[in-house]
Design an enzyme around this catalytic site. Structure first.
Site, short mmCIF file in Angstrom:
data_model
loop_
_atom_site.label_atom_id
_atom_site.label_comp_id
_atom_site.label_asym_id
_atom_site.label_seq_id
_atom_site.Cartn_x
_atom_site.Cartn_y
_atom_site.Cartn_z
N HIS A 23 81.33 -7.03 -1.10
CA HIS A 23 80.22 -7.45 -1.96
C HIS A 23 79.17 -8.22 -1.16
O HIS A 23 79.46 -8.84 -0.13
CB HIS A 23 80.74 -8.31 -3.11
CG HIS A 23 81.32 -9.63 -2.67
ND1 HIS A 23 80.54 -10.74 -2.38
CD2 HIS A 23 82.60 -10.02 -2.46
CE1 HIS A 23 81.31 -11.74 -2.03
NE2 HIS A 23 82.58 -11.34 -2.06
N GLU A 135 89.74 -10.02 -5.45
CA GLU A 135 89.96 -11.08 -4.47
C GLU A 135 91.26 -11.80 -4.80
O GLU A 135 91.84 -11.63 -5.88
CB GLU A 135 88.76 -12.04 -4.51
CG GLU A 135 88.78 -13.18 -3.52
CD GLU A 135 88.85 -12.72 -2.07
OE1 GLU A 135 89.97 -12.31 -1.66
OE2 GLU A 135 87.84 -12.78 -1.35
#
Length: 214
Positions: A23, A135
């Site tokens: 990202h 994550e």
């Protein structure tokens, strides 16, 4: 050696081409890179992209289109956190959405106070959100997702059907996922990826996930 192909290589029909994208810069990254304790700040819950992050998205989008990759990718798999969703639709999505289009928008306007116009799903590959490429679970508020029902309003054309719970039941305020648990989750994710029929897939994920996708 006769210079011929290595017989141990998999035949092409059994291979997949995977493009892994981390990202773009999230709001939490700005202070977190200066002081790791900043990742504990509850203000960064499911942090969105910064303006620099959106510039990074725009740059990668131009590369993806100039290289022809935008026409080859058959599926975009994204972590269901705001920064990865924004990155995924910004890079691989359609053009700006306009009322009357015969396609759902991938992203509504101004998601995460981005100031960005709505993004169309027209002429883009399908997008699917998968928990297993998230994550590290736990402790850091920036790694806790919003409810799926909220995301479905913000990202109407993204498929959230593989996520079993509306609320984030995987994130714990006082327990951080171990490296072994993260590795097992990564293995599960890769096994799922092999079940997909698509041959060229883009994955938008996080830095900690990179080490088990290689």
């Amino acid at each position: 050696m006769d210079g011929g192909p290595d017989p141990s290589l998999y035949p092409l029909h059994r291979c997949k081409t995977i493009h892994v994208v981390r990202h773009a810069q999230g709001l939490h990254n700005v202070e977190g890179e200066k002081n790791y304790k900043a990742y504990l700040n509850p203000e960064y819950l499911d942090a969105p992209l910064t303006q620099l992050g959106w510039q990074q998205v725009d740059y990668l989008r131009k590369h993806v289109h100039a290289s022809g990759l935008s026409k080859r990718v058959e599926l975009v798999v994204t972590s269901p956190l705001l920064r990865t969703l924004q990155t995924a639709v910004g890079v691989f999505g359609g053009e700006s959405y306009m009322n009357g289009m015969n396609a759902l928008p991938l992203m509504a306007a101004n998601v995460g106070n981005s100031g960005r116009a709505s993004i169309s799903s027209l002429n883009s590959p399908p997008f699917i959100a998968v928990e297993d490429c998230r994550e590290h679970f736990g402790v850091h508020p920036c790694d806790k997702r919003h409810n799926v029902s909220e995301y479905q309003v913000l990202f109407p054309a993204v498929d959230f059907s593989l996520i079993e719970s509306d609320e984030d039941v995987l994130w714990k305020a006082d327990v951080r996922e171990t490296t072994e648990e993260l590795a097992a989750r990564g293995s599960k994710f890769l096994n799922w990826l092999w079940t997909r029929k698509e041959k060229e897939i883009a994955i938008v994920t996080h830095s900690r996930v990179f080490w088990f996708i290689h």
